[in-house]
Design an enzyme around this catalytic site. Structure first.
Site, PDB file in Angstrom:
ATOM      1  N   HIS A   1       0.843  -1.270   0.138  1.00  0.00           N
ATOM      2  CA  HIS A   1       0.056  -0.106   0.039  1.00  0.00           C
ATOM      3  C   HIS A   1       0.967   1.335  -0.024  1.00  0.00           C
ATOM      4  O   HIS A   1       0.619   2.403  -0.506  1.00  0.00           O
ATOM      5  CB  HIS A   1      -1.031  -0.014   1.168  1.00  0.00           C
ATOM      6  CG  HIS A   1      -1.923  -1.053   1.366  1.00  0.00           C
ATOM      7  ND1 HIS A   1      -2.400  -1.729   0.315  1.00  0.00           N
ATOM      8  CD2 HIS A   1      -2.639  -1.600   2.211  1.00  0.00           C
ATOM      9  CE1 HIS A   1      -3.135  -2.860   0.722  1.00  0.00           C
ATOM     10  NE2 HIS A   1      -3.168  -2.765   1.792  1.00  0.00           N
TER      11      HIS A   1
ATOM     12  N   PHE B   1      -0.600  -8.289   4.392  1.00  0.00           N
ATOM     13  CA  PHE B   1       0.747  -7.955   4.559  1.00  0.00           C
ATOM     14  C   PHE B   1       0.620  -6.421   3.864  1.00  0.00           C
ATOM     15  O   PHE B   1       1.387  -6.178   2.805  1.00  0.00           O
ATOM     16  CB  PHE B   1       1.816  -8.811   3.658  1.00  0.00           C
ATOM     17  CG  PHE B   1       1.504 -10.293   3.961  1.00  0.00           C
ATOM     18  CD1 PHE B   1       1.755 -10.852   5.208  1.00  0.00           C
ATOM     19  CD2 PHE B   1       0.794 -11.307   3.041  1.00  0.00           C
ATOM     20  CE1 PHE B   1       1.383 -12.054   5.644  1.00  0.00           C
ATOM     21  CE2 PHE B   1       0.637 -12.574   3.334  1.00  0.00           C
ATOM     22  CZ  PHE B   1       0.872 -12.815   4.825  1.00  0.00           C
ATOM     23  N   CYS B   2      -0.286  -5.467   4.035  1.00  0.00           N
ATOM     24  CA  CYS B   2      -0.491  -4.281   3.336  1.00  0.00           C
ATOM     25  C   CYS B   2      -0.329  -4.312   1.676  1.00  0.00           C
ATOM     26  O   CYS B   2       0.231  -3.553   1.261  1.00  0.00           O
ATOM     27  CB  CYS B   2       0.573  -3.343   3.818  1.00  0.00           C
ATOM     28  SG  CYS B   2       0.695  -3.228   5.653  1.00  0.00           S
ATOM     29  N   ALA B   3      -1.078  -5.306   1.260  1.00  0.00           N
ATOM     30  CA  ALA B   3      -1.386  -5.704  -0.105  1.00  0.00           C
ATOM     31  C   ALA B   3      -2.567  -6.118  -0.691  1.00  0.00           C
ATOM     32  O   ALA B   3      -2.457  -7.378  -1.033  1.00  0.00           O
ATOM     33  CB  ALA B   3       0.063  -6.509  -0.752  1.00  0.00           C
TER      34      ALA B   3
END
Ligand SMILES: Cc1ncc(COP(=O)(O)O)c(C=O)c1O
Length: 480
Positions: A129, A376-378
């Protein structure tokens, strides 16, 4: 299966990697950290350099005292070390220190010279992100498609580049995925980008700890215009990261943050900004963090990035072999051990019929193995890898927004650092085999608002490992 027998000679370079911690049944085990893609433990040399530097540390830049001069010298030397580490050209590129990769990419998004004609950013669906959200408000942001395995679809990249042509201002892409460890062909993309008259930024948060980076000179069509890195992923957890980028970008325009240190002259109604990097580093910098980052880089360069990559490729190949022999485990990204040297040691997987949250908890509570699970911020990348259709994704989103994350899609991820060993992988393999057979001991309850599982009867005593008051033990008291 070939079990390499070499001991890990790099382990001795690190602090805290042999700590023993409690598990659910009351036994103690060596903590195995397989979450290095998030943050890495410190190098011993970093601790030593920081301790030494504390003695001479003082205010940087305009201080005239000798200690200020030493500190300024060290801070500026650290900048040169970072420039050298990423193969930058010190006249054409500038190193701007900041907190981390996220801050570096946000700064670039705010400072990039978009124009009316060039206002499109090409990025990809595999980004963290931090290399996606900062662009969305600044320009028209186009996400290049991915292959089903999670690679960048280069044919789509070419097509989007042609489609937006002279409107493309910037391509911004990760050097390596924090989910699958897939490496992008950054220099080939750079050539194509420059041929369109655009520039390229590479998120090197994951790449930098594992591979040599070579930004190159601006005349080289394969050069990189901007690179972002984080010290805490590079064995230097002292709060400094860096944006290394084209000096000319930061020579014009207002800084994104103003204040002390950014100016040449200020009057009550006018200001003349300093040149870069000063103009971009408002306020007093994290000098110790910069020195720590440089110390970590020195150590990695002494080991040699080729040796770093070779060791991690061996670990990755072995881990893929171990994991693919465990029934019920599905690997994502590239599962082929023979290709371990062309990706990073970041491996995502799922255990059949078990929530990723639960698997990660059992590994931590019962085996002292630290991993990460979730997205995982994705988020977009995880939905893509799991092939979740838009309707199912939207239903999950509705439940999550209502405060229920129990069935949030996600994966379990292991990620290696330089100090990990084949034994770590054997222990992980044993644990996963038992988990897959449902032979775990705890009774776990899930917290719907976070999705996380905790075992009944878990009552940790963190203070016996660290508490602030205890950290002062041995200090002479000033209390009267
Ligand atoms: C690929 C990638 N980019 C950016 C970031 C953000 O890094 P930081 O949290 O250090 O800003 C991360 C962190 O995991 C990452 O993996």
């Amino acid at each position: 299966m070939t079990r390499p027998t070499t001991n890990n000679r790099f382990e001795q370079l690190f602090i805290g990697v042999n700590l023993t911690v409690p598990t659910l049944d009351g036994t103690y085990h060596r903590y195995i950290n397989l979450d290095n893609a998030a943050s890495t433990p410190p190098l011993l040399s970093v601790q030593q350099v920081v301790n030494r530097f504390m003695e001479v540390y003082s205010s940087v830049h305009r201080g005239t005292g000798y200690k200020s001069q030493i500190s300024t010298h060290a801070y500026e030397e650290a900048r040169q070390v970072v420039l050298n580490f990423v193969g930058a050209e010190p006249v054409q590129h500038v190193c701007i220190f900041g907190k981390n990769t996220t801050e570096a990419l946000n700064k670039l998004a705010r400072r990039f010279p978009f124009s009316q004609e060039r206002n499109v950013v090409l990025t990809s669906g595999m980004e963290h992100h931090s290399n996606d959200l900062p662009w969305r408000n600044m320009a028209q942001t186009v996400h290049v498609h991915l292959t089903p395995e999670g690679y960048l679809d280069e044919a789509d990249f070419d097509a989007q580049l042609q489609r937006y042509g002279g409107r493309v201002a910037l391509v911004t892409i990760t050097g390596a995925s924090n989910v699958t460890g897939i490496l992008n062909p950054i220099h080939r993309l750079a050539e194509k980008t420059h041929a369109m008259g655009a520039q390229i930024a590479v998120d090197c948060a994951q790449l930098a700890p594992h591979r040599r980076i070579d930004m190159g000179v601006l005349d080289d069509p394969a050069h990189l215009d901007y690179v972002a890195i984080s010290g805490h992923k590079l064995y230097a957890p002292f709060g400094t990261g860096a944006l290394i980028g084209r000096r000319d970008t930061f020579e014009t325009g207002d800084p994104d943050m103003s204040g002390g240190g950014t100016v040449e002259i200020v009057t009550l109604d006018d200001v003349t900004w300093s040149g870069p990097p000063d103009r971009e580093e408002a306020g007093s910098p994290n000098t110790i963090g910069a020195v720590a980052l440089a110390a970590a880089i020195h150590q990695l360069q002494e080991v040699g990035m080729e040796s770093v990559a070779a060791h991690e490729a061996e670990l990755t190949a072995y881990a893929l072999e171990v994991l693919r022999e465990i029934p019920g485990i599905t690997l994502y990204g590239d599962p082929e051990p023979a290709r371990a040297d062309s990706r990073l040691g970041v491996i995502p997987f799922q255990v059949d019929q078990l929530s990723h949250f639960l698997v990660a908890s059992i590994l931590g509570y019962e085996y002292a193995i630290g991993v990460r699970s979730g997205c995982f911020c994705a988020h977009p990348y995880i939905l893509h890898l799991l092939d979740i259709d838009p309707e199912a994704a939207s239903n999950v989103r509705v439940r999550m927004l209502a405060g229920d994350k129990s069935d949030m899609p996600g994966l379990v991820r292991i990620s290696f650092g330089l100090y990990n060993s084949f034994e770590d992988i054997d222990l992980l393999g044993e644990a996963l085999r038992a988990i897959q057979r449902k032979e775990y001991k705890g009774t776990y309850t899930q917290n719907p608002s976070s999705g996380e599982y905790t075992p009944l009867g878990w009552n940790p005593d963190f203070d016996s490992y660290f508490n602030l008051a205890g950290a002062y033990d041995g200090r002479e008291s000033f209390a009267s």
